[in-house]
Design an enzyme around this catalytic site. Structure first.
Site, PDB file in Angstrom:
ATOM      1  N   HIS A 116      -8.327   0.699   1.341  1.00  0.00           N
ATOM      2  CA  HIS A 116      -7.919   0.826   3.220  1.00  0.00           C
ATOM      3  C   HIS A 116      -9.059   1.780   3.399  1.00  0.00           C
ATOM      4  O   HIS A 116      -8.320   2.378   4.580  1.00  0.00           O
ATOM      5  CB  HIS A 116      -6.324   0.645   3.509  1.00  0.00           C
ATOM      6  N   GLU A 134       0.766  -0.909  -0.101  1.00  0.00           N
ATOM      7  CA  GLU A 134       0.162  -0.127  -0.011  1.00  0.00           C
ATOM      8  C   GLU A 134       0.832   0.731   0.593  1.00  0.00           C
ATOM      9  O   GLU A 134       1.833   1.413   0.693  1.00  0.00           O
ATOM     10  CB  GLU A 134      -0.801   0.371   1.149  1.00  0.00           C
TER      11      GLU A 134
END
Ligand code: MLT
Length: 317
Positions: free
Chosen positions: A277, A259
């Protein structure tokens, strides 16, 4: 009391630190090398999931007494090294239970009612009423992997949708599950029987890659997989292959192996819904995360025990 806030947290948490007379520096987006070069002058560090706190940063924190994770998962912090260095790690394990459970249903409904595609089509001028026939949640089997705080809330919401709920969790008792009206099953049985599978467990060396090619070979071709826990619990390449070969009907993914996930292999599939997320990103959850960790830092620096310690180091200073 010098505190470094390295990821964005709610002002409500900052207010608590301010009232306690702490000196707070907010420095966002630090790389481990940058963090390492400045951490030496702080007593406490607050992070969410973006900032990585590896061993070298922890060793450079000569005055560091506490690392606070404004959230649940501590996989971005080298907790073992913190313990070795006598540094306490605390988190906010109750902050986002409801936010994540609700996001799971947002994703499930979006998947089976084709909400993102229908929205895109209509906004591009196409009234595709007959194209988007969905399915219902009622009567379907939801398999929950991990029946902890979040898994439990997902189970009760699924029951409100009249779903049958089964779960796999080696750490809970049959009685606990029975009270939730959830049947505990083996992972294999869960994979074989579920119409939806949702993951709610922490990422550890033993759960990494829990869902890989072997597991995906067991699921129904109509299954939809939802992951709001941690990306690396699923082998992303194996999931992409299963999608590509139409061996599963779809997936909804909030968390990724790497990420930010701008180049994740899963982003290109129409039947994979992706969010960045954000399952825990509600106003309520973020206020809770920030205030829970801020209060713990203030307590700790005043010699009081923390409410949610992740480790139990011998105190170094
Ligand atoms: C958590 O572990 O608290 C969630 O994944 C949310 C986050 O990291 O922002």
């Amino acid at each position: 009391m010098n505190i470094l806030v390295a990821d964005h947290i709610s002002n409500k948490g900052l207010d608590i630190l301010d009232k306690a007379g702490a000196e707070v520096d907010i420095k966002l987006g630090l790389k481990p090398e940058e963090l390492k070069s400045i951490i030496g002058s702080y007593d406490a560090l607050i992070v969410r999931s973006q900032t990585k706190v590896p061993a070298e940063v922890i060793r450079a924190g000569k005055d560091l007494k506490v690392i606070a994770r404004a959230g649940i998962g501590v996989d971005n912090i080298d907790v073992k090294e913190a313990t070795r260095q006598g540094i306490l790690v605390v988190n906010a394990p109750t902050c986002s239970t409801i936010a994540v459970a609700e996001h799971v249903f947002g994703l499930m409904l979006a998947l089976i009612r084709h909400i993102p595609e229908a929205n895109d089509k209509l906004k591009s001028g196409i009234w595709a009423k007959s194209e988007f026939v969905g399915t219902e949640l009622r009567g379907k089997t939801l398999g929950i992997i991990g029946l902890g705080k979040i898994g439990k809330e997902v189970a009760s919401r699924a029951q409100a949708f009249e779903m049958k709920v089964i779960a796999h969790d080696p750490f809970v008792s049959i009685d606990y599950a029975r009270n939730l009206q959830v049947k505990l099953v083996s992972l294999k049985k869960l994979l074989k029987e579920s119409d939806f599978i949702t993951l709610h467990l922490t990422l550890t060396p033993s759960t990494k890659g829990l869902i890989g090619a072997k597991e995906l070979a067991l699921v129904k071709p109509t299954v939809r997989i939802i992951n709001c826990a941690r990306g690396a619990l699923i082998d992303e390449k194996a999931l992409a292959k299963a999608i590509e070969e139409k061996r599963i009907a779809g997936a909804a993914i909030d968390v990724y192996c790497k990420e930010p996930a701008n180049d994740c292999v899963l982003l290109k599939y129409e039947n994979v819904i992706t969010t960045p997320h954000i399952a825990a990103s509600t106003t309520e959850a973020q206020i809770a995360a920030a205030t829970i960790v801020a209060k713990q830092i203030v307590d700790l620096l005043n010699g009081k025990p923390p409410k949610y310690a992740v480790n139990n180091p011998s105190v170094k200073k």
